[in-house]
Design an enzyme around this catalytic site. Sequence first.
Site, PDB file in Angstrom:
ATOM      1  N   SER A 282      69.514  62.890  65.020  1.00 47.83           N
ATOM      2  CA  SER A 282      69.379  61.548  64.454  1.00 47.83           C
ATOM      3  C   SER A 282      70.534  61.270  63.485  1.00 47.83           C
ATOM      4  O   SER A 282      71.697  61.396  63.860  1.00 47.83           O
ATOM      5  CB  SER A 282      68.004  61.425  63.786  1.00 47.83           C
ATOM      6  OG  SER A 282      67.742  60.111  63.401  1.00 47.83           O
TER       7      SER A 282
ATOM      8  N   ASP B 189      62.868  56.202  73.361  1.00 46.34           N
ATOM      9  CA  ASP B 189      63.018  56.519  71.942  1.00 46.34           C
ATOM     10  C   ASP B 189      62.905  55.221  71.160  1.00 46.34           C
ATOM     11  O   ASP B 189      63.716  54.306  71.326  1.00 46.34           O
ATOM     12  CB  ASP B 189      64.386  57.191  71.717  1.00 46.34           C
ATOM     13  CG  ASP B 189      64.645  57.589  70.267  1.00 46.34           C
ATOM     14  OD1 ASP B 189      64.005  57.039  69.353  1.00 46.34           O
ATOM     15  OD2 ASP B 189      65.521  58.451  70.053  1.00 46.34           O
TER      16      ASP B 189
ATOM     17  N   HIS C 208      61.677  60.272  69.401  1.00 42.24           N
ATOM     18  CA  HIS C 208      62.894  60.438  68.602  1.00 42.24           C
ATOM     19  C   HIS C 208      63.094  61.874  68.108  1.00 42.24           C
ATOM     20  O   HIS C 208      64.145  62.202  67.587  1.00 42.24           O
ATOM     21  CB  HIS C 208      62.840  59.472  67.403  1.00 42.24           C
ATOM     22  CG  HIS C 208      64.129  59.342  66.665  1.00 42.24           C
ATOM     23  ND1 HIS C 208      65.297  58.890  67.262  1.00 42.24           N
ATOM     24  CD2 HIS C 208      64.465  59.611  65.366  1.00 42.24           C
ATOM     25  CE1 HIS C 208      66.279  58.889  66.364  1.00 42.24           C
ATOM     26  NE2 HIS C 208      65.796  59.327  65.217  1.00 42.24           N
TER      27      HIS C 208
END
Length: 270
Positions: free
Chosen positions: A95, A217, A246
Amino acid sequence: MGIVAEAHNVRVLGSGQQVIVLAHGFGSDQSVWKHLVPHLVDDYRVVMYDNMGAGTTNPEYFDFERYSTLEGYAYDVLAILEEFQVESCIFVGHSVSAMIGAIAAVMRPELFSKLVMIAASPRYLNDTDYYGGFEEEDLQQLFEAIRSNYKAWCAGFAPLAVGGDMDSVAVQEFSRTLFNMRPDIALSVAQTIFQSDMRQIIGMVTVPCHILQSVKDLAVPVVVSEYLHQNLGGVSIVEVMSSDGHLPQLSSPDIVIPVLLRHITHDIAT
């Protein structure tokens, strides 16, 4: 243990020659790598740390000004590499940490042999000719929800972010690490991440990049992985995995860990 290592809860496992750095995303901590680490320790020296602001770090160390941009976190990465005398590493960033790794690799490219990016996005806001997945109004609602009742927001956001079964262990895990953050810090970090725009920076990244993305996601549409592939400054490869959510390394390890290991082990054919 030095001050940087202590502040970031740095752990070094394994005894291989090659160093792998594992960097977690928003709302989690280094425990997000628990399914991956056992597969690495026999062959690599594994360095894990917590981003400043994670629930496992001392909130007194969180400098709101320093961490109002992703550069602040990138300087932390470089400080950790320096403290542990790492001369070259494979950086696995999840991320926001994928973009933090990208900034660090622009600053000091010689320290990174490759970047493995999981669920990475250079910009979350939609723009002319760019689809990030969020409108300004979406983000303002998100920030207001964090501000008004953090516990309730965590309970609602965790299952959406993780995907799949609401009662899964992965949802419980992410809920726990998310709720461990101090609410004012969580709001500040969320604002920094969701309002960031790295589109100008990624063209300067010359280190090889492996872009891994879940087919579904909430935070990062699949088209973003293709955007990264087209716009990164060096060689890159994309793999869209059949995972949902995610945090696929936590929620779908059976799918994701073999893919991660393959990208860690094999370089991009040129």
